[in-house]
Structure formats: structure tokens, C-alpha cells
Design an enzyme around this catalytic site. Structure first.
Site, mmCIF file in Angstrom:
data_model
loop_
_atom_site.group_PDB
_atom_site.id
_atom_site.type_symbol
_atom_site.label_atom_id
_atom_site.label_comp_id
_atom_site.label_asym_id
_atom_site.label_seq_id
_atom_site.Cartn_x
_atom_site.Cartn_y
_atom_site.Cartn_z
ATOM 1 C CE LYS A 33 -0.423 -0.103 5.020
ATOM 2 N NZ LYS A 33 -1.204 -0.610 6.144
ATOM 3 N NE ARG A 116 -6.636 0.888 11.645
ATOM 4 C CZ ARG A 116 -5.443 0.680 11.110
ATOM 5 N NH1 ARG A 116 -4.528 1.621 11.129
ATOM 6 N NH2 ARG A 116 -5.142 -0.491 10.562
ATOM 7 C CE1 TYR A 243 11.461 31.726 0.210
ATOM 8 C CE2 TYR A 243 11.921 29.366 0.233
ATOM 9 C CZ TYR A 243 11.444 30.492 -0.416
ATOM 10 O OH TYR A 243 10.966 30.390 -1.683
ATOM 11 C CG MET A 289 7.977 23.099 -2.872
ATOM 12 S SD MET A 289 6.800 23.969 -3.904
ATOM 13 C CE MET A 289 5.927 24.957 -2.719
HETATM 14 C C1 LIG Z 1 -0.390 -1.669 6.828
HETATM 15 C C2 LIG Z 1 -0.943 -2.931 7.317
HETATM 16 C C3 LIG Z 1 -0.117 -4.022 7.612
HETATM 17 C C4 LIG Z 1 1.390 -3.953 7.580
HETATM 18 O O1 LIG Z 1 1.889 -3.498 8.801
HETATM 19 P P1 LIG Z 1 3.471 -3.335 9.072
HETATM 20 O O2 LIG Z 1 3.552 -2.841 10.453
HETATM 21 O O3 LIG Z 1 3.961 -2.327 8.077
HETATM 22 O O4 LIG Z 1 4.074 -4.666 8.848
HETATM 23 C C5 LIG Z 1 -0.720 -5.225 7.962
HETATM 24 N N1 LIG Z 1 -2.072 -5.325 8.042
HETATM 25 C C6 LIG Z 1 -2.880 -4.287 7.783
HETATM 26 C C7 LIG Z 1 -4.353 -4.481 7.911
HETATM 27 C C8 LIG Z 1 -2.358 -3.053 7.431
HETATM 28 O O5 LIG Z 1 -3.179 -2.021 7.205
#
Ligand SMILES: *Cc1c(COP(=O)(O)O)cnc(C)c1O
Length: 334
Positions: A33, A116, A243, A289
Site C-alpha cells: 500500500k 479502528r 528563507y 520546497m
Molecule cells: C499496513 C498494514 C499491515 C502492515 O503493517 P506493518 O507494520 O507495516 O508490517 C498489515 N495489516 C494491515 C491491515 C495493514 O493495514
């Protein structure tokens, strides 16, 4: 432009370390992700697939589409649930089940204490019968730990909750359902493993945010961040940089501007406590930037070779350091 070197050997080293914990490479689902935590989604997916990784996890279906051909399964954590051969979708709420496309592959996320996302424990029976009624294909049950990276008994309490979830899914008559609960921290802590997958994110990129007593597995940073020289000038004593003129040269010095800034996702930090690069050069004055200034004439500098070290300086965690970097930064595999 600034660029990122991806160290393939270190990446494979980390995957091997996690495979030692899971017992096999097939039991690693690599979490890709957020542009593979800033490392480049398609690049890291390709390297992972070449290593033999069969399963991936992303946030959105658009990400899954880019890596579809490389994996047997791709779990989408949060998007509209559609029917697909390769993709499975996370169920976070009862509403998700009602809105899912018939025949879709789904993985039920159960809230065992993080509060969550996920189905509450007292909604589990309803969720399972709704999944059947809606004609969904339940291929996984999962949970996520809130304190796997802290010294406390909370992890074990959540694991116990998840054991009862697994049992109840089995009793409801579902078969061929894969179970997974471990992120990197939980996977690195475990002494034995009896689930089907770990969802490994930060660890495959080389970081371990566990407190020292658990820090036994040596992981190696995959990314290093480099910047190129734009121009060089000689400052006389008393002249200022950037800056606000926060940095004042105490003596004559040769400084160069390098092409990395907060527009690239690099932290602006605090010029009163300047970031010190992995080559021991303090950033002079404010981060712009698109630029930083350093006392150097080198054509290229390595700004960061360990995001966890950088994170400590900048008051954050490795996850944020790498994920913040914009996706258009050139990646070079070494
Ligand atoms: C991001 C995520 C992970 C990975 O977690 P890490 O701490 O980066 O290994 C695993 N499960 C879910 C549901 C996540 O959102």
C-alpha cells in the site's frame, strides 16, 4: 532530481528473515500500500514476485490493477467490493457485506481490540450468515494488532480473541478460509506460527520499530535517498542561507544547493535543530520546497540511508519518512 536507490539484496535479505519466521516464502503477503511505503509499487511488486512471493496487500483496487499479473492473490484493504478472480476485498462493516457484488471474494476483518476497523465480536454471527445470504465467497478471516510493537500483554489478549473468532468461523461451516493477523512487529515477535499468512509491510523494507528486547532479527534498509547538486557558491562570514536567513556562516564556507525539498516529501523539520545527513552534513537553514543547502561540493549526496535513523532525528517513525516521499522520485535498483 533527487533519486532513490533500491537495494535488491537487502530486500531479499529481509524477505528471507521473515520467511524464517513463517516457515516459507509462500506464507508472506507483502504489503504494497501507499506506493510500497514510498519505494515504488510496481518496482517492489516485480522484485517480490521474482523472489517467489505469491500474495500481496494494497489499499485500493487501482493499485491492485497495476500488479495483478504478478501475484496469485491481491487483498484490497479498503475499496468497493467486486467479483474478481485475483482480488479479494476486506469486509470492515456489515454494510460492506450488503453492498458487495455477489460472488466476490472477501476476507472478514474482525475487530479484536484495535477499534479502528472491522466487525465487532458480537456482530460476528450476523456477519457470517449475511455473507452466506449474499452469496459471497469467504476466503479469509483477519485481524490487526494495535500494540504488536510495544512491550505489553495486549498482543496476547488480542491473539486470544482471534482464536475464538477462528473457532467460530469453523463452527459456522466455512472451509478453505485463510487466517492472518500478523503485521511485521507481531511476526518478528512470534515464537511459533500456525496461521496461513503474515501481512508484512515495514519489515520487508528493512525497519523494525520494536523495542530493543525484541530486536533480534537484523533487517536492512532497502531504500537510500540521494540528491544532486544544483549550484555551488562561496559564502563569507556573516552571510545567510535560505528563507528567513536562519543559517549564518560563521566563517568562509563553500555551500551547494541540492535538489530535494519538502515538495518531494522530505520533512521540512526545524532549522534550529537541523537534520544531519547520513554523510554527516547538517542541512543549512530552512528546507525549501525543492532544495536543501549543504556544506559540500559533491555532485551527489546521500541524504538518508536508514529511514529509522532519520525518523529519530525528525521526531517521527520510519513508516512516515518513506511513505511521505512522492511517487515521482526516480528509483534505481542496485
Ligand atoms: C499496513 C498494514 C499491515 C502492515 O503493517 P506493518 O507494520 O507495516 O508490517 C498489515 N495489516 C494491515 C491491515 C495493514 O493495514
Amino acid at each position: 532530481m533527487a533519486f532513490i536507490k533500491i537495494n535488491k539484496q537487502n530486500f531479499y535479505h529481509n524477505l528471507n528473515q521473515i520467511a524464517l519466521k513463517t516457515g516459507s516464502v509462500e506464507k508472506i503477503a507483502i504489503v504494497l500500500k501507499d506506493n510500497a511505503y514510498g519505494h515504488g509499487l510496481e518496482l517492489m511488486a516485480k522484485l517480490a514476485s521474482e523472489f517467489g512471493i505469491k500474495h500481496a496487500v494494497v489499499k485500493k483496487t487501482v493499485e491492485a490493477e497495476l500488479i495483478r499479473s504478478l501475484f496469485e492473490t491481491v487483498l484490497v484493504l479498503g475499496d468497493t467490493i467486486i467479483k474478481d478472480e485475483v482480488y479479494s476485498f476486506t469486509i470492515n462493516t456489515l454494510q460492506d457485506i450488503r453492498q458487495a457484488q455477489k460472488g466476490a471474494k472477501v476476507e472478514l476483518k474482525v475487530d479484536t481490540g484495535m477499534h479502528r476497523n472491522g466487525i465487532a465480536l458480537d456482530e460476528l454471527d450476523e456477519a457470517l450468515s449475511l455473507i452466506q445470504a449474499q452469496g459471497l465467497n469467504l476466503i479469509g478471516v483477519m485481524t490487526h494488532y494495535r500494540s504488536a510493537d510495544e512491550l505489553s500483554s495486549e498482543l496476547f489478549w488480542q491473539q486470544k480473541q482471534f482464536e475464538t473468532v477462528k473457532q467460530r468461523v469453523k463452527e459456522a461451516g466455512f472451509t478453505g478460509v485463510r487466517v492472518h493477523s500478523h503485521n511485521t512487529a507481531a511476526a518478528l515477535r512470534m515464537k511459533s506460527f500456525d496461521e496461513d499468512l503474515v501481512r508484512a509491510g515495514i519489515g520487508v523494507y528493512g525497519y523494525n520499530e520494536l523495542p530493543d528486547p525484541f530486536d533480534e532479527v537484523a533487517l536492512r534498509p532497502v531504500m537510500s535517498l540521494h540528491a544532486k547538486k544544483v549550484s555551488t557558491r562561496v559564502l563569507r562570514a556573516g552571510e545567510r542561507i535560505g528563507y528567513g536567513g536562519d543559517f549564518i556562516a560563521a566563517h568562509e564556507m563553500t555551500v551547494s544547493t541540492y535538489d530535494l525539498g519538502y515538495g518531494d516529501g522530505w520533512s521540512r523539520g526545524d532549522s534550529a535543530q537541523p537534520y544531519i545527513t547520513s554523510e554527516d552534513l547538517p542541512v543549512l537553514g530552512r528546507v525549501s520546497m525543492d532544495f536543501i543547502s549543504l556544506e559540500s561540493e559533491k555532485e551527489e549526496v546521500c541524504v538518508m540511508n536508514d529511514a529509522q535513523v532519520a525518523a529519530k532525528q525528525l521526531g517521527t517513525i520510519s513508516y512516515e519518512m518513506t511513505t511521505a516521499l512522492t511517487s515521482d522520485i526516480l528509483k534505481i535498483v542496485i
